[in-house]
Design a protein around this motif. Structure first.
Motif, PDB file in Angstrom:
ATOM      1  N   GLU A   7       0.905  -1.265  -0.063  1.00 55.09           N
ATOM      2  CA  GLU A   7      -0.031  -0.133  -0.100  1.00 55.09           C
ATOM      3  C   GLU A   7       0.808   1.226  -0.105  1.00 55.09           C
ATOM      4  OE1 GLU A   7      -2.755  -0.097   3.170  1.00 55.09           O
ATOM      5  OE2 GLU A   7      -3.264  -1.947   2.966  1.00 55.09           O
ATOM      6  N   ILE A   8       0.407   2.161  -0.761  1.00 54.43           N
ATOM      7  CA  ILE A   8       0.934   3.509  -0.821  1.00 54.43           C
ATOM      8  C   ILE A   8      -0.104   4.895  -0.739  1.00 54.43           C
ATOM      9  CG2 ILE A   8       2.645   5.123  -2.248  1.00 54.43           C
ATOM     10  CD1 ILE A   8       3.879   2.816  -3.555  1.00 54.43           C
ATOM     11  N   PHE A   9       0.078   5.515   0.149  1.00 55.46           N
ATOM     12  CA  PHE A   9      -0.830   6.664   0.286  1.00 55.46           C
ATOM     13  C   PHE A   9       0.091   7.882   0.274  1.00 55.46           C
ATOM     14  CE2 PHE A   9      -3.161   9.770   3.048  1.00 55.46           C
ATOM     15  CZ  PHE A   9      -4.469   9.716   2.212  1.00 55.46           C
ATOM     16  N   ILE A  10      -0.022   9.003  -0.467  1.00 55.75           N
ATOM     17  CA  ILE A  10       0.743  10.165  -0.233  1.00 55.75           C
ATOM     18  C   ILE A  10      -0.456  11.429  -0.747  1.00 55.75           C
ATOM     19  CG2 ILE A  10       2.304  11.724  -1.677  1.00 55.75           C
ATOM     20  CD1 ILE A  10       3.549   9.172  -2.575  1.00 55.75           C
ATOM     21  N   SER A  11      -0.332  12.273   0.362  1.00 53.10           N
ATOM     22  CA  SER A  11      -1.406  13.313   0.379  1.00 53.10           C
ATOM     23  C   SER A  11      -0.631  14.685   0.834  1.00 53.10           C
ATOM     24  CB  SER A  11      -2.427  12.975   1.388  1.00 53.10           C
ATOM     25  OG  SER A  11      -3.440  13.946   1.163  1.00 53.10           O
ATOM     26  N   GLY A  12      -1.292  15.894   0.198  1.00 52.48           N
ATOM     27  CA  GLY A  12      -0.738  16.934   0.564  1.00 52.48           C
ATOM     28  C   GLY A  12       0.707  17.386   0.360  1.00 52.48           C
ATOM     29  N   CYS A  13       1.497  16.751  -0.590  1.00 51.31           N
ATOM     30  CA  CYS A  13       2.793  17.024  -0.785  1.00 51.31           C
ATOM     31  C   CYS A  13       2.840  17.945  -1.996  1.00 51.31           C
ATOM     32  CB  CYS A  13       3.488  15.751  -0.825  1.00 51.31           C
ATOM     33  SG  CYS A  13       3.616  14.611   0.792  1.00 51.31           S
ATOM     34  N   ASP A  14       2.769  19.227  -1.990  1.00 51.81           N
ATOM     35  CA  ASP A  14       2.639  20.254  -3.062  1.00 51.81           C
ATOM     36  C   ASP A  14       4.055  20.404  -3.834  1.00 51.81           C
ATOM     37  OD1 ASP A  14      -0.022  20.559  -2.663  1.00 51.81           O
ATOM     38  OD2 ASP A  14       0.203  22.461  -1.607  1.00 51.81           O
ATOM     39  N   SER A  15       4.921  19.960  -3.162  1.00 53.74           N
ATOM     40  CA  SER A  15       6.285  20.176  -3.826  1.00 53.74           C
ATOM     41  C   SER A  15       6.759  18.820  -4.853  1.00 53.74           C
ATOM     42  CB  SER A  15       7.607  20.202  -2.931  1.00 53.74           C
ATOM     43  OG  SER A  15       7.672  18.936  -2.127  1.00 53.74           O
ATOM     44  N   LEU A  16       5.924  17.894  -4.747  1.00 56.54           N
ATOM     45  CA  LEU A  16       6.021  16.705  -5.651  1.00 56.54           C
ATOM     46  C   LEU A  16       5.600  16.810  -7.045  1.00 56.54           C
ATOM     47  CD1 LEU A  16       7.295  13.738  -5.198  1.00 56.54           C
ATOM     48  CD2 LEU A  16       4.971  13.195  -4.844  1.00 56.54           C
ATOM     49  N   LYS A  17       6.558  16.929  -7.960  1.00 52.01           N
ATOM     50  CA  LYS A  17       6.197  17.255  -9.404  1.00 52.01           C
ATOM     51  C   LYS A  17       6.210  15.607  -9.974  1.00 52.01           C
ATOM     52  CE  LYS A  17       7.770  22.034  -9.616  1.00 52.01           C
ATOM     53  NZ  LYS A  17       8.367  22.878 -10.756  1.00 52.01           N
ATOM     54  N   LEU A  18       7.481  14.965  -9.596  1.00 56.99           N
ATOM     55  CA  LEU A  18       7.481  13.520 -10.295  1.00 56.99           C
ATOM     56  C   LEU A  18       7.375  12.515  -9.184  1.00 56.99           C
ATOM     57  CD1 LEU A  18       8.571  11.796 -12.868  1.00 56.99           C
ATOM     58  CD2 LEU A  18      10.616  12.469 -12.015  1.00 56.99           C
ATOM     59  N   PHE A  19       6.554  11.352  -9.488  1.00 58.15           N
ATOM     60  CA  PHE A  19       6.413  10.220  -8.526  1.00 58.15           C
ATOM     61  C   PHE A  19       7.267   9.103  -9.419  1.00 58.15           C
ATOM     62  CE2 PHE A  19       3.868   7.212  -6.344  1.00 58.15           C
ATOM     63  CZ  PHE A  19       4.856   6.911  -5.061  1.00 58.15           C
ATOM     64  N   PRO A  20       8.439   8.769  -9.103  1.00 58.64           N
ATOM     65  CA  PRO A  20       8.966   7.573  -9.910  1.00 58.64           C
ATOM     66  C   PRO A  20       8.558   6.410  -9.427  1.00 58.64           C
ATOM     67  CG  PRO A  20      10.619   8.493  -8.414  1.00 58.64           C
ATOM     68  CD  PRO A  20       9.256   9.321  -8.076  1.00 58.64           C
ATOM     69  N   LEU A  21       8.264   5.342 -10.208  1.00 58.54           N
ATOM     70  CA  LEU A  21       7.926   3.800  -9.909  1.00 58.54           C
ATOM     71  C   LEU A  21       8.370   3.040 -10.734  1.00 58.54           C
ATOM     72  CD1 LEU A  21       4.004   4.434  -9.213  1.00 58.54           C
ATOM     73  CD2 LEU A  21       5.831   4.197  -7.423  1.00 58.54           C
ATOM     74  N   VAL A  22       8.873   1.832 -10.283  1.00 57.60           N
ATOM     75  CA  VAL A  22       9.140   0.760 -10.919  1.00 57.60           C
ATOM     76  C   VAL A  22       8.554  -0.401 -10.535  1.00 57.60           C
ATOM     77  CG1 VAL A  22      11.175   0.044  -9.671  1.00 57.60           C
ATOM     78  CG2 VAL A  22      11.422   0.042 -12.006  1.00 57.60           C
ATOM     79  N   ALA A  23       8.899  -1.812 -11.024  1.00 54.22           N
ATOM     80  CA  ALA A  23       8.261  -2.782 -10.621  1.00 54.22           C
ATOM     81  C   ALA A  23       7.948  -3.090  -9.409  1.00 54.22           C
ATOM     82  CB  ALA A  23       8.958  -4.430 -11.228  1.00 54.22           C
ATOM     83  N   LEU A  24       6.532  -3.265  -8.658  1.00 51.75           N
ATOM     84  CA  LEU A  24       6.199  -3.342  -7.668  1.00 51.75           C
ATOM     85  C   LEU A  24       5.134  -4.718  -7.544  1.00 51.75           C
ATOM     86  CD1 LEU A  24       5.348   0.191  -6.381  1.00 51.75           C
ATOM     87  CD2 LEU A  24       7.292  -1.193  -5.794  1.00 51.75           C
ATOM     88  N   PRO A  25       5.876  -5.987  -7.461  1.00 48.92           N
ATOM     89  CA  PRO A  25       4.785  -7.026  -7.861  1.00 48.92           C
ATOM     90  C   PRO A  25       3.675  -7.458  -6.860  1.00 48.92           C
ATOM     91  CG  PRO A  25       7.120  -7.549  -6.878  1.00 48.92           C
ATOM     92  CD  PRO A  25       7.038  -6.277  -7.187  1.00 48.92           C
ATOM     93  N   ASN A  26       3.570  -6.758  -5.710  1.00 50.12           N
ATOM     94  CA  ASN A  26       2.733  -6.972  -4.597  1.00 50.12           C
ATOM     95  C   ASN A  26       2.174  -5.903  -4.182  1.00 50.12           C
ATOM     96  OD1 ASN A  26       3.314  -9.789  -3.875  1.00 50.12           O
ATOM     97  ND2 ASN A  26       5.509  -9.108  -3.321  1.00 50.12           N
ATOM     98  N   LEU A  27       2.123  -4.749  -4.840  1.00 47.02           N
ATOM     99  CA  LEU A  27       1.488  -3.469  -4.774  1.00 47.02           C
ATOM    100  C   LEU A  27      -0.093  -3.720  -4.951  1.00 47.02           C
ATOM    101  CD1 LEU A  27       1.468  -0.418  -4.016  1.00 47.02           C
ATOM    102  CD2 LEU A  27       1.660  -0.014  -6.137  1.00 47.02           C
ATOM    103  N   GLU A  28      -0.938  -3.500  -3.870  1.00 42.61           N
ATOM    104  CA  GLU A  28      -2.381  -3.897  -4.283  1.00 42.61           C
ATOM    105  C   GLU A  28      -3.188  -2.393  -3.997  1.00 42.61           C
ATOM    106  OE1 GLU A  28      -3.329  -6.119  -0.910  1.00 42.61           O
ATOM    107  OE2 GLU A  28      -2.274  -8.150  -1.634  1.00 42.61           O
ATOM    108  N   GLU A  29      -2.738  -1.319  -3.556  1.00 42.17           N
ATOM    109  CA  GLU A  29      -3.485  -0.270  -3.571  1.00 42.17           C
ATOM    110  C   GLU A  29      -2.605   0.962  -3.566  1.00 42.17           C
ATOM    111  OE1 GLU A  29      -6.215   0.266  -0.017  1.00 42.17           O
ATOM    112  OE2 GLU A  29      -6.738  -1.965  -0.060  1.00 42.17           O
ATOM    113  N   LEU A  30      -2.930   1.733  -4.353  1.00 33.01           N
ATOM    114  CA  LEU A  30      -2.259   3.353  -4.400  1.00 33.01           C
ATOM    115  C   LEU A  30      -3.226   4.511  -4.422  1.00 33.01           C
ATOM    116  CD1 LEU A  30       0.362   4.868  -5.372  1.00 33.01           C
ATOM    117  CD2 LEU A  30      -0.093   4.494  -7.746  1.00 33.01           C
TER     118      LEU A  30
END
Length: 355
Positions: free
Chosen positions: A123-146
């Motif tokens: 699980e990944i939860f990101i909120s209220g981070c106004d400086s964030l312009k790029l969110f880099p991801l790569v293979a996450l085989p078990n990620l269920e919620e974003l």
């Protein structure tokens, strides 16, 4: 001042708040599984027994993350970082391989360095981070919620395009809320072949879905206050052969809906809200939805006409609320408009404008 006790063998949970001058080692606590650091404490090392750590309202968040990187606690599953205003550049090697849940909340100077690679992350939860312009991801085989909320300057969710396999094979639920500069999530959706629920709200620049269609696994789609994307769906059609529930809200230029062939025949529930210029409900197109059981239309203040004078026979739950069309349906003496109207709560109408 001074030190904490050296050995607390029964301690399971430790919370340290507002101790800006405290710079000492944590107690030796073999049962410590939950730690919260709030304020300015300098954390030299992290107990290996930790399962859950919260880093809150501290200018020293970076040093705490560096301690995690050094210690690599093997049982740590949940990391919660919130209300940290200092510069934080997160490198994914800060986190041990055991991490399953990552929450980042209201960190106004957050950036990521390097791509996220965590085999166990669910699980990944990101909120209220106004400086964030790029969110880099790569293979996450078990990620269920974003879930990504209220990141007002986020422009890109980076997904590798040269990967032979699906990047997120376990992703089931995806929420994107209040990211007004994010223009596309097509590569993200294509990388999630098992996606079941997709919610997109208040994202004014997202203007399309992948040309090849949505994953066949998708069952629930909720689009709210995304005018470009809603118009694209209405004009191009929604290609998702397994979709059973669709909710569309706040579209301001459409006068007739739905266009024939616009919606997948698998739909069982259709909800339309605040189409401000909608005048006609096209029942000819609805008649092709032979599995449709639930139809709810509300707050369409210009909606007063319907084609065919007939709704699909499969409908068992009907609500027409705050629309002129309701009085016309009542005049047809169709018992459905009476017997099922109370089935629906009007709680949806109390949602905030942002929702």
């Amino acid at each position: 001042m001074g030190n904490l006790p050296k050995h607390l063998p029964a301690l399971e949970e430790l919370m340290i708040e507002g101790c800006e001058e405290l710079a000492c080692s944590l107690p030796r606590a073999p049962k410590l599984c939950k730690l919260k650091v709030s304020g300015g404490m300098r954390l030299e090392e992290v107990p290996e027994s930790l399962h859950d750590i919260t880093i809150e309202s501290t200018p020293l968040a970076k040093s705490v993350l560096e301690s995690l990187a050094r210690t690599q606690p093997p049982h740590l599953q949940c990391i919660d970082i919130r209300d940290c205003w200092a510069d934080i550049s997160i490198s994914w090697d800060h986190f041990p391989a055991s991490i399953q849940q990552l929450t980042i909340w209201c960190c106004s100077n957050l950036t990521f360095s390097g791509q996220l690679q965590q085999q166990s992350l669910k699980e990944i939860f990101i909120s209220g981070c106004d400086s964030l312009k790029l969110f880099p991801l790569v293979a996450l085989p078990n990620l269920e919620e974003l879930e990504i909320r209220s990141c007002r300057n986020l422009e890109c969710i980076e997904v590798p395009q040269d990967h032979d396999d699906h990047v997120f094979p376990s992703l089931r639920h995806l929420w994107i809320h209040r990211c007004p500069r994010l223009a596309s999530i097509s590569t993200l959706v294509l990388a999630a072949p098992s996606l079941e629920k997709l919610t997109i709200k208040c994202c004014s620049e997202i203007d399309s879905f992948p040309d090849v269609g949505l994953p066949s696994s998708l069952r629930v789609l909720d689009i709210n206050k995304c005018p470009k994307l809603t118009r694209w769906i209405i004009s191009r059609g929604l290609h998702s052969e397994g979709l059973t529930r669709l909710s569309l809200s706040r579209c301001y230029k459409v006068k007739s809906f739905p266009r024939e062939g616009c919606l997948p025949t698998s739909l069982e529930s259709l909800r339309i809200r605040k189409f401000r210029h909608l005048e006609t409900l096209d029942c000819k197109a609805l008649l092709h939805l032979t599995f449709l059981k639930q139809l709810k239309v509300w707050c369409c203040w210009k909606l007063k006409n319907m084609t065919e004078e007939k709704l699909p026979a499969s409908i068992t739950q009907l609500a027409i609320t705050r629309c002129p069309l309701r009085s016309k349906l009542e005049s047809m003496n169709d018992p459905l408009i009476y017997s099922e109207d109370e089935y629906f709560s009007l709680s949806d109408d109390t949602e905030s404008e942002d929702e």
